[in-house]
Write an enzyme that holds these catalytic residues in place. Structure first.
Site, short mmCIF file in Angstrom:
data_model
loop_
_atom_site.label_atom_id
_atom_site.label_comp_id
_atom_site.label_asym_id
_atom_site.label_seq_id
_atom_site.Cartn_x
_atom_site.Cartn_y
_atom_site.Cartn_z
N CYS A 44 37.90 44.44 37.04
CA CYS A 44 37.33 43.75 38.30
C CYS A 44 38.26 43.86 39.36
O CYS A 44 39.61 43.86 39.43
CB CYS A 44 36.80 42.32 38.28
N CYS A 48 37.81 36.24 41.53
CA CYS A 48 37.32 35.15 41.83
C CYS A 48 37.89 34.04 40.75
O CYS A 48 37.81 34.09 39.49
CB CYS A 48 35.90 35.17 41.07
N CYS A 51 35.60 32.67 37.64
CA CYS A 51 35.22 33.83 36.71
C CYS A 51 35.57 33.37 35.20
O CYS A 51 36.51 32.96 34.94
CB CYS A 51 35.86 35.16 37.06
#
Length: 1602
Positions: A44, A48, A51
Site C-alpha cells: 500500500c 493508515c 490498518c
C-alpha cells in the site's frame, strides 16, 4: 446506563443465536460463499495507523493463478467478489486488478467491486475497465485533510488531499456508470466529526462505517505488528454516538466490531481464508491447493451474522437505479415536483404529459417576499419572466448598489467539484482580486456547492482581511431549489412560532428537514440574492435569465450608452454549463474557460485545439450562423428570388440561407462523429432526470429518443460556439501555466469590445448602403463620402470612449501588455482623458503604464504646469502637491515619509506648501542641498541670488545649467526631477526607474534615492518593509555604479568630471557629495570615483606618480620647497601659448579645476614664457593636495614632538630663576592656535548651509572629535598652568591635563595613515573593532564589579585590620572604592594576583575564605578563559566581515580626507594663519553686509565657465546610460504568459511593434502549450510511477514458477 447496555448486548446475543438456529435449520449444508473479499496484495502507498491488513509481505499470485482461484469460487457459488488490499491499484498501475475484474464479470458472471484509497485511479483505467466494475468503494475516514494525515491516511506529502481523490473518483464513477461507495473507519480523531454535508454532497449509494478494530499480529503494536492502533480505538458508546448523528442518511450502513469480526469471508494474497474469531488472522489452506469447501471449514465464517449485517444487497449496477433519488409515488407528484396534496387548487396539479407553463400553472403575487437574510444579505423573490430592465432598476435604484466597472459571471462546477491547491491560489484568489480592483459585480447561482462555495469562501476571507473594501456578489438562484427557503426568508422577519415552526410532513419526526435532491443551501457570503420562481420545485434551470440580465446591465443592446465590460468564467461544469456558454456567446458576452478544472471546461479547450484551423476564418467572419440554421437547413422552401437593386446586389434570400447553412454543416462534417461521441460521454450522466422523480413507463419507452434529442440540441450549441464567427469570444486560462487570470479576462473583454465595434460599424455601413440606394435622384459621390466620414467619426469617438473606460480597467488590473496591444496601439490619440490616465498611473503606482505614456509622448509639464487651465504662476506647485502629496499618500503604510514631517498631529501629517517639502528634503538628504521647490520663478531667482548662485550674466537664467534650452524644456527636466523624487519619497522604486530612464542626470538621481531610502531604513520598524528599503537602496547604488562605469567605458576623463560637476537641477550638489553623505561605499570605490579623487589629490600635477622615479621627484620638490619641482615633477600638459592672447580657461577658479592647466588668471611675470611657466608650476605644485598633505604632516609631526619635548623637559612652574615660560612652550601655543584657526576655517567652509548641518557633518569624523577635545584640553591645561603656578601640588593638574592632551594628539596623528593605501584599510578595520571592544568592556565591567563587591564585602570590608601588612580604607569615597575594588580586580584579568591569594591562604579554613576562593576560581574561569576567547572570536569575525569591504570603506574615508585638504592653506605656518584669517573675514563680510553667502567662495565642485560644457556632460551621460536605463525599466515585470484558445493564438499574430517583438515568442509559447496540453493527461500516472519505482528499489515480488 450500564444495566441498559448489558440488557441490550444480551438481547443482541440472543437474537443472533435465534437467527443462527433458523438459518442452520434451513441450510443443512455447508455455507455458500456468496460474497468473498479477495485481498490480492498487502502492499500500500498509505500508512493508515489503524490498518488491520498491513504490508507483512509483497506477495501476489500470478494473474493466471488468481483467475483459477476466482473460477473455483464461482463453482462454489460465489456471486460477488470484492478486490481489496493493500492498495489493489499499485500492481501494474491497476491493470492487474482490472483484468481480474474483467474475468470475474465477463467470464464468471460475478458482481464485482473494488476497495481502494483512490489515489492511483486514473480516467484511463475507467475507460478500459469501468464496464466490468459494479461498485467502487473509496476509503475516506474524514473530510478534514489534517485529520486524515493524523490517522496516516496519506502518501506522506504535505499537499496530499484524500478528499480531493474522493471527489475526483466520485465524478469518474458518475461519468462511467459505476456505483460509488465510501468506506470510513471511525476512530479517536474523527468520531466527533459531522460528516452529513459532505456525504449529502457526494451522494454515495452506500456509506459503510466501521468501528476501529484491533487484530493481533497486524495493528496491536509490538515486535510482530507493523501498526499500533491501540490509541485510535474508541468505545462502543462513542461509536454509537457517531451512528446516532448520521443514521438518518439513507446510504448509512454502520458495522461495529462485533458485526464485522466474523461476518466476512477474507482471502489473503495466497487465496487462503483468514479466520478472525480469535482476534487474530489464522490462515486456512489455499483454495488453490485444497479447494473452496475444505478451506471454508477453517474460515471461521459466521453466515448468520453476514445476513444480519446486511451483507446481501443489490450488488450490480443493473440492479441499482443510479437515477433513483426520490422514492415517491408517481401518481402523488405533480410535474412541478410538488406533492399534489400540497396544491391548494387541485386544478394546478398536472401530470408529466401536460406541458408546464408559468402563465397557466402559476399565479402572480403582487407583494413578493423581500427583506434581509440573517447574514445581512438582501433578497427578492421574483418571477422567472420578470423583465430584466426592472431588475436593473431594482439593483441600482432600490438596493442602491454602486455602479460596477465590470460584470463577471462564474458558472460551472455545481457538483463533485475537485479543489486543487493551484485552483484555489491562482484562480479563486485571482477572481477576488479582479473584483476588488475593478468594483465588479460577481454573479453566480448563489448555491453553497462547487465553485460557488469556493468563491464564497474567498469572499469571506476578503471581508475579514480587507475591511475597507466590499465585494458585490449577486446570487441568481431558483426559489424552489433553496433548502428551507420558507424558513430562512421568514426567520429574520420575526414571524410567529406557528408560522416558522410549522411541522413538515417530510421530516419524519426529525428536528431538521433533510435536504432533498434538487435542493441546495444558500452561500451566505453573497451580498444579494435574486430568487427566481417559475412555480417548480427542485429544478435549477433559469433558462437564459442570467445572460439576459448581464447583457442588460452591461448595456450590450443599447445604441447610445457605452457598454460595460462583461465576462463569464467557466470552471468545470456539465450540460447546463454548455447551454449557458451558448447563451452568453449568442448575446456577445465573452467567455473564459479555466483549462484544467475538468469536464466542460476541458472539453471546450480540447475542441478549440482540435478545430484550430477555424481561427484564421474567424478573422473574416462577422456574422455567426444561427443555431436554428442547423436544423432548418433542409426545410428552406424555395421561393422566387428578389430582384437585384443594382449591379452589385446579386444576392437572394434563399441563396444566403442555403449558403450559410451548407457551409456550417460542411466545415464540421469531419468532426461530427468524434464530437458527438466525446459530448455523449461528457453529458450522459448529467441529466436533469437524476434530480427528479422516476419517469413513468411511457416516458421510459421514449427515453432513448429523448436522450438523442438532448444530445443533438447540446451538439448544436457546441457547434455554434466553435464556429469561426463565435469562437473568438472564447479564451482559455490554463491553471498549470504561469499566466495571469486578470490579464486573460481583460484580453477577452477587449477583444469582445473590438469585435463589437467592428460588427456595429459593418451593420451601420450595410444599413446606410441600403438606405442610400432608395434615394432618388442618387446622391453624389461627395455626399456619400461625407456620410461615410460622419459615421466613421462617430464610431471613432464611441470607440475611444470605450477604450478610455477599458484603460482604467487595465490600470486597475495592471495589464500593460493587453493595453498596449488592444487599447493604446502605439498612440495616445485613442484615449480621451490622457491627463487623468497619467495621474492614475502615478497614484496607483503603475510604472509600466507611466513608461508607456511617456514613450508615447505625454508631457508631464503640461499636466502639472502651464498645460493646466487653472495654473497659477505664483503657486506653480499647487496641483503637483494636491494630487501627489495628498494626505493619504503622505500617511501611507508603504513609506516612512510622515516620520520626517514636523507636525503637531502625530497621526495625520501633511505637505501643503513648497517650504514644507523643502524641509522634508533637507531632513532626508541634508542641508548642503539647496532648495528645489519654489512657488514662482521670481522666488527661485531671489533665492539663487541670495546664496550667490547666479553670476552677473546669469541673473535672468533661473536654471543656469541649461541656459541654451527653451523654457519649456527646462520645465520638462524639472518636472521629471520632481516626479522622480516623489516616487522615491513614496517608495515607488519601480516608478522612479521609469523617470530615471527619461532624465538627463541619472547618476546623481540614483544616489539621492539611496540616501532617502537609507534614511527610511533607519526609521522603519523591523519587517519586510525595512528589508525592502535596504534592498532598494542597494539597487540604486548598483544602478549609479553601472551608469558611471558605462560613462567611464566611453570616456574616463568626462566620467570623472561628471561625478564632480555641480548639478544645479539637484540643488547644486555633486555625485560624490551625495555618495559620501549616503555612505555609498561601493560607488565611491568605483574606478571612476577613485580616479576623480586621485585627480583632485594631484591637481595640476600629473596623477600617474606611482613609480619610484616620480616618488623621488616629488620628495625632491617637497624638500626644496617647490623650487626644483618644475624640473623634476611631471605636470599635466600645459596649453599652447598664443602670442598676445591669454589661455582659455575652462573652469571657475573657486571650484575644482584640475583638468584646466592654468585655472587662475595667466599672469605674465616676464616676457619670457619659460620663466612664467616656471613660476606657475611652482604655484601649482604647492596647490596640489598631496603637497598640502605632506607639509601638514611634517608640521604636525614637528608639533607633537615639540609638545612632547615641552611636557617632558620644559613644563615647570615659574620660579625666581626662570620667571617666564620657555620659548618652546610659546611656540607650541602659537602652533595650536594656528591649528585652531585652520580648523575653524575648515568648519565654516563645509558644504552644509546651516550651522546645525555643519556641526552634524563635522562630528561624524572620529578624528575631528579627538581634535576638538585636544583643543579644549590644551587650553584648559594652559589656564591651569597659569592659575596654579604658585602651588606645586595644584600645578600637577595642568600637567595631567596636558599629558592626556598630548596622548590625544599622538592618536590624532593616525588620521595621516588613511591616505596610505597599505595602511589605511587596516586602520578602518581597527575602527570597526572598537565597537566590539566597547561591547566587551561593558561585560567585563559588570563581571568585575560583581566579583569585586562580593569578595571585598566578605574579606576586607568586614575586617579592615585583619591582615598585618595592609589596612583597608573603608571610607565611602570614589578614590577609596576604585583603589580597593576596581583596580585590584581589573588587574586580575592580566594574571596579577597581588595579595589576593596570600590573604586568603592566611585563613584557609574560614567560611569567607573558602567562599571567596570558589568565587575567585569561577571569576577567573569566566573572565580569563571564556570572555577573553569571546573577544578573540569577535575580533576574528569582525575582521572577516570587514576584510573584503575595508577597501571600499577606506575610499570613503579617503574622500573625506581629500575634501578636508581641498580647503586647507597651501602655505606653512605662520603664513597659513594669514590665509585662513583672510578667508574667514571674507565669509563674515559677505554674511554681515549682504546676509548671504559669497558667490565665489571655494567649493568642492567642478563649475565650468562655458555653459556648453554642462550640456556636453549631461548629453554624454544620457547617451552612455540610455540603453541601460531603458533595459532596467523593461525588466521591471516579465511579460505575462496567457494561455490562449485557438482563436487567441490566431489574433496574437497581428500584435503591433509596441510589444517590442514579443510576437514571435508568444506564438512559439502557444505551440509549446499545445504540446503540453496533449501531455497533460500523463500527469495523473506520475504518482503510480513513483510508487512502482520505489517498489523496484525496495525489491519487487518475484513471479511464481510454473
Amino acid at each position: 446506563m450500564i444495566l441498559i447496555k448489558v440488557v441490550l448486548q444480551l438481547f443482541q446475543h440472543i437474537w443472533s443465536l435465534i437467527i443462527q438456529y433458523f438459518h442452520q435449520q434451513s441450510h443443512t449444508k455447508q455455507p455458500i460463499p456468496l460474497s468473498v473479499n479477495y485481498h490480492l496484495t498487502r502492499a500500500c502507498n498509505y500508512r493508515c495507523k489503524f490498518c488491520f491488513h498491513t504490508s507483512l509481505t509483497n506477495d501476489r499470485l500470478p494473474l493466471d493463478e488468481a483467475k483459477r482461484g476466482i473460477r473455483l469460487l464461482q463453482q462454489a457459488g460465489t456471486k460477488k467478489i470484492n478486490f481489496s488490499g493493500g492498495e489493489p491499484f499499485l500492481i501494474d498501475q491497476g491493470r492487474y486488478v482490472g483484468e481480474l475484474t474483467r474475468f470475474a464479470k465477463e467470464e464468471c458472471q460475478m458482481a464485482t467491486s473494488i476497495v481502494s484509497n483512490g489515489s492511483l485511479i486514473s480516467e484511463k483505467w475507467f475507460e478500459k475497465y469501468s464496464k466490468y466494475l459494479d461498485i467502487l468503494a473509496i476509503s475516506c475516514d474524514s473530510f478534514d485533510d489534517e485529520c486524515n494525515r493524523q490517522a496516516g491516511r496519506t502518501n506522506g506529502y504535505e499537499t496530499h488531499s484524500q478528499i480531493g481523490h474522493v471527489r475526483r473518483v466520485r465524478h469518474l464513477c458518475e461519468q462511467y456508470n459505476v456505483i460509488f461507495k465510501i468506506n470510513s473507519v471511525i476512530h479517536k480523531y474523527n468520531y466527533e466529526e459531522e460528516m452529513i454535508d459532505a456525504i449529502e454532497e457526494l451522494e454515495p449509494v452506500r456509506w459503510k462505517v466501521f468501528q476501529c478494530l484491533l487484530i493481533e499480529g497486524e495493528n496491536m503494536g509490538g515486535d510482530n505488528n507493523l501498526r499500533d492502533a491501540r490509541q485510535l480505538v474508541i468505545s462502543d458508546q462513542q461509536f454509537q454516538e457517531f451512528c446516532q448523528r448520521h443514521k438518518h442518511l439513507k446510504c448509512f450502513v454502520p458495522e461495529s466490531n462485533l458485526a464485522m469480526r466474523n461476518s466476512y469471508l477474507i482471502l489473503d494474497e495466497n487465496m487462503r481464508f483468514l479466520d478472525c474469531t480469535k482476534g487474530r488472522k489464522d490462515p486456512s489452506p489455499s483454495i488453490l491447493d485444497v479447494g473452496v469447501e475444505a478451506a471454508l471449514d477453517r474460515s471461521g465464517f459466521d453466515e448468520a451474522m453476514f445476513f444480519e449485517r446486511g451483507g446481501e444487497y443489490k450488488w450490480t449496477k443493473e440492479a441499482v437505479d443510479l437515477n433513483d433519488c426520490e422514492e415517491e409515488d408517481d401518481k402523488n407528484v405533480c410535474v412541478c415536483n410538488k406533492l399534489r396534496e400540497d396544491h391548494k387548487d387541485t386544478g394546478q396539479s398536472e401530470t408529466e404529459d401536460v406541458a408546464w407553463t408559468m402563465e397557466r400553472n402559476t399565479k402572480e403575487i403582487t407583494k413578493p417576499a423581500h427583506d434581509i437574510l440573517s447574514n445581512g444579505a438582501l433578497y427578492l423573490r421574483l418571477a422567472l419572466d420578470t423583465p430584466v430592465a426592472k431588475v436593473g432598476k431594482l439593483l441600482s435604484e432600490v438596493w442602491k448598489i454602486p455602479k460596477p466597472r465590470l460584470i463577471m459571471s462564474v458558472i460551472g462546477g455545481a457538483k463533485y467539484f475537485t479543489l486543487s491547491d493551484r485552483l484555489e491560489s491562482n484562480f479563486i484568489n485571482g477572481i477576488i482580486e479582479v473584483a476588488l480592483k475593478s468594483d465588479a459585480w460577481l454573479i453566480t447561482n448563489g448555491y453553497n456547492v462547487g465553485i460557488v462555495q469556493l468563491v464564497g469562501q474567498a469572499i469571506n476571507k476578503a471581508k475579514l482581511t480587507k475591511l475597507d473594501q466590499h465585494i458585490t456578489a449577486i446570487g441568481l438562484c431558483k426559489w424552489g431549489s433553496i433548502k428551507d427557503v420558507e424558513t430562512i426568508t421568514k426567520q429574520y422577519k420575526g414571524n410567529s412560532q406557528e408560522e416558522t415552526k410549522k411541522p413538515d410532513k417530510k421530516q419524519d419526526g426529525s428536528t431538521e428537514k433533510k435536504r432533498q435532491s434538487g435542493q441546495r443551501d444558500l452561500e451566505i457570503n453573497h451580498s444579494h440574492f435574486l430568487m427566481l420562481d417559475d412555480g417548480k420545485f427542485r429544478f435549477y434551470d433559469t433558462k437564459d435569465y442570467r445572460t439576459r440580465l448581464c447583457a442588460h446591465l452591461a448595456k450590450l443592446q443599447h445604441e447610445i450608452d457605452i457598454p460595460l465590460p462583461v465576462v463569464t468564467i467557466v470552471v468545470e461544469g456539465g450540460k447546463d454549463t454548455i447551454t449557458n456558454i451558448y447563451y452568453d456567446l449568442r448575446d456577445n458576452i465573452p467567455v473564459v474557460i479555466i483549462d484544467g478544472s475538468g469536464r466542460v471546461a476541458d472539453f471546450f479547450k480540447r475542441w478549440l485545439l482540435y478545430t484550430k484551423e477555424f481561427d484564421e476564418a474567424s478573422k473574416d467572419s462577422q456574422y455567426p450562423h444561427g443555431i436554428n440554421e442547423l436544423v432548418e437547413m433542409n426545410q428552406v422552401a424555395p421561393f422566387t428570388p428578389l430582384k437585384p437593386k443594382d449591379e452589385h446586389d446579386r444576392r437572394t434570400c434563399s441563396d444566403v440561407e442555403l449558403e450559410r447553412s451548407t457551409k456550417l454543416e460542411g466545415i464540421f462534417e469531419k468532426y461530427d462523429e468524434r464530437l458527438r461521441k466525446d459530448l455523449d460521454l461528457l453529458i450522459s450522466h448529467d441529466d436533469d432526470s437524476s434530480k427528479r422523480k422516476k419517469t413513468n413507463p411511457t416516458s421510459n419507452n421514449n427515453s432513448k429518443g429523448a436522450q438523442s434529442d438532448k444530445l443533438d440540441e447540446t451538439l448544436r450549441q457546441v457547434i455554434y460556439c466553435l464556429q469561426p464567427a463565435v469562437r473568438s469570444g472564447i479564451a482559455v486560462f490554463n491553471l498549470n501555466s504561469d499566466g495571469n487570470l486578470s490579464e486573460t479576462i481583460f484580453r477577452t473583454v477587449c477583444k469582445s469590445r473590438q469585435k463589437y465595434f467592428e460588427r456595429k460599424e459593418s451593420d451601420e455601413n450595410e444599413t446606410m448602403e441600403k438606405s442610400l440606394r432608395t434615394y432618388k435622384p442618387p446622391l453624389t459621390p461627395y455626399v456619400k463620402q461625407h456620410h461615410a466620414d460622419s459615421r466613421r467619426d462617430v464610431n471613432r469617438r464611441d470607440q475611444n470612449a470605450q477604450r478610455s473606460q477599458l484603460l482604467k480597467l487595465a490600470m486597475d488590473w495592471d495589464c500593460i501588455d493587453v493595453a498596449k496591444e488592444l487599447i493604446l496601439q502605439n498612440s495616445l490619440d485613442n484615449i480621451l482623458n490622457q491627463e487623468e490616465a497619467f495621474l492614475n498611473a502615478l497614484t496607483q503606482d503603475l510604472p509600466e503604464f507611466a513608461y508607456e505614456f511617456l514613450k508615447l509622448g505625454i508631457n508631464p509639464r503640461e499636466i502639472f504646469f502651464e498645460g493646466d487651465p487653472l495654473f497659477d504662476p505664483k503657486k506653480q506647485y499647487g496641483k503637483f502637491l494636491k494630487y501627489l502629496y495628498c494626505k493619504k499618500a503622505v500617511n501611507s503604510d508603504d513609506t516612512q515619509l510622515s516620520a520626517f514631517i514636523e507636525s503637531d498631529n502625530a497621526f495625520k501629517k501633511y505637505i501643503r506648501t513648497t517650504d514644507e517639502l523643502n524641509d522634508v528634503l533637507a531632513t532626508l538628504i541634508g542641508d548642503y542641498m539647496h532648495k528645489l521647490y519654489f512657488d514662482s520663478n521670481d522666488d527661485e531667482v531671489k533665492y539663487r541670488a541670495l546664496w550667490g548662485l547666479i553670476e552677473q550674466n546669469q541673473t535672468n537664467a533661473p536654471n543656469s545649467d541649461q541656459p541654451d534650452k527653451p523654457n519649456k524644456e527646462i520645465v520638462f527636466d524639472i518636472i521629471l526631477r520632481d516626479l522622480f523624487i516623489w516616487a522615491i519619497l513614496m517608495n515607488h522604486t519601480e516608478m522612479a526607474q521609469v523617470f530615471l530612464s527619461h532624465m538627463k542626470y541619472r547618476i546623481c538621481a540614483a544616489l539621492i534615492a539611496t540616501k532617502i531610502l537609507k534614511q527610511y531604513f533607519q526609521k522603519a520598524p523591523y519587517g519586510d518593509l525595512k528589508d525592502s528599503y535596504e534592498k532598494n537602496a542597494k539597487y540604486f547604488e548598483e544602478y549609479a555604479i553601472a551608469c558611471i562605469n558605462l560613462c567611464a567605458k566611453n570616456n574616463t576623463d568626462q566620467a570623472c568630471e561628471i561625478v564632480l560637476q555641480r548639478i544645479e537641477l539637484y540643488g547644486n550638489v555633486t555625485c560624490l557629495q551625495i555618495a559620501a553623505d549616503a555612505k555609498d561605499k561601493l560607488f565611491i570605490a568605483s574606478p571612476c570615483c577613485v580616479q576623480a579623487m586621485n585627480n583632485i589629490w594631484y591637481n595640476n600635477i600629473h596623477p600617474e606618480q606611482s613609480n619610484k622615479r616620480n616618488e623621488i621627484a616629488m620628495a625632491i620638490g617637497l624638500f626644496s620647497l617647490g623650487l626644483l619641482a618644475p624640473f623634476c615633477v611631471t605636470f599635466r600638459d600645459p596649453p599652447t601659448e598664443v602670442i598676445n592672447e591669454k589661455p582659455e580657461k575652462s573652469f571657475q577658479p573657486y571650484g575644482i579645476h584640475y583638468s584646466d592647466p592654468y585655472a587662475t588668471p595667466f599672469r605674465r611675470y616676464t616676457k619670457y614664457f619659460a620663466i612664467n611657466n616656471y613660476v606657475h608650476r611652482i604655484k601649482n605644485f604647492h596647490r596640489a593636495l598631496r603637497m598640502k598633505y605632506c607639509y601638514h604632516c611634517l608640521i604636525y609631526c614637528f608639533f607633537v614632538l615639540l609638545f612632547s619635548y615641552v611636557l617632558l623637559f620644559k613644563f615647570q612652574p615659574p620660579t625666581s630663576s626662570i620667571p617666564c615660560i620657555h620659548w618652546t612652550e610659546i611656540l607650541t601655543i602659537i602652533l595650536v592656535s594656528i591649528m585652531l584657526v585652520e580648523e575653524i576655517h575648515y568648519f565654516v567652509s563645509q558644504d552644509s548651509i546651516t550651522v546645525s548641518g555643519k556641526i552634524e557633518s563635522y562630528f561624524r569624523d572620529l578624528f575631528k572629535i579627538m581634535t576638538l577635545i585636544g583643543f579644549v584640553l590644551f587650553y584648559i591645561g594652559l589656564i591651569l598652568r597659569f592659575t596654579h603656578a604658585d602651588d606645586e601640588s595644584e600645578f600637577v593638574a595642568a600637567r595631567v591635563v596636558w599629558a592626556i592632551d598630548v596622548e590625544l594628539w599622538w592618536l590624532r596623528s593616525l588620521a595621516f595613515i588613511i591616505v596610505i593605501p597599505s595602511l589605511g584599510p587596516h586602520l578602518v578595520a581597527i575602527g570597526k573593532m572598537l565597537k566590539d571592544l566597547l561591547f566587551f568592556m561593558c561585560i567585563i565591567a559588570v563581571v568585575m564589579t560583581g566579583y569585586g563587591v562580593a569578595s571585598r564585602s566578605m574579606v576586607y570590608y568586614s575586617n579592615p585590620t585583619l591582615f598585618n601588612d595592609t589596612t583597608t580604607d573603608t571610607s565611602f569615597s570614589g578614590r577609596s572604592i576604585f583603589r580597593q575594588i576596581i583596580y585590584p580586580v581589573y588587574y586580575l584579568m592580566y594574571g596579577q594576583m597581588g595579595n589576593e591569594l596570600t590573604d586568603l591562604d592566611t585563613y584557609p579554613d574560614t567560611a569567607w575564605s573558602i567562599a571567596t576562593q570558589a568565587l575567585l576560581a569561577i571569576h577567573m574561569l569566566f573572565v580569563n578563559i571564556l570572555l577573553t576567547n569571546l573577544l578573540i572570536a569577535m575580533f576574528s569575525k569582525r575582521f572577516d566581515q570587514v576584510y573584503d569591504d575595508t577597501k571600499n570603506i577606506w575610499h570613503s574615508q579617503q574622500y573625506l580626507f581629500t575634501r578636508e585638504y581641498y580647503t586647507r592653506s597651501p602655505f606653512l605656518p605662520p603664513i597659513s594663519l594669514i590665509y585662513d584669517i583672510y578667508h574667514l573675514c571674507r565669509i563674515a563680510f559677505y554674511y554681515i553686509r549682504r546676509g548671504s553667502a559669497e558667490g565665489k567662495a571655494t567649493v568642492f565642485k567642478m563649475i565650468p565657465i562655458n555653459k556648453n560644457r554642462i550640456k556636453e556632460w549631461y548629453e554624454f551621460e544620457r547617451a552612455s546610460t540610455y540603453e541601460y536605463a531603458h533595459v532596467q525599466v523593461k525588466s521591471l515585470k516579465p511579460t505575462s504568459t496567457v494561455s490562449p484558445s485557438g482563436s487567441d493564438s490566431a489574433s496574437n499574430e497581428n500584435k503591433d511593434d509596441t510589444n517590442d517583438n514579443t510576437n514571435d515568442s508568444n506564438n512559439a509559447n502557444s505551440d509549446i502549450r499545445l504540446i503540453k496540453d496533449d501531455l497533460a493527461k500523463l500527469n495523473e500516472s506520475f504518482e503510480e510511477m513513483r510508487l512502482n519505482i520505489q517498489k523496484l528499489v525496495d525489491g519487487s515480488p518475484k513471479k511464481d514458477a510454473k
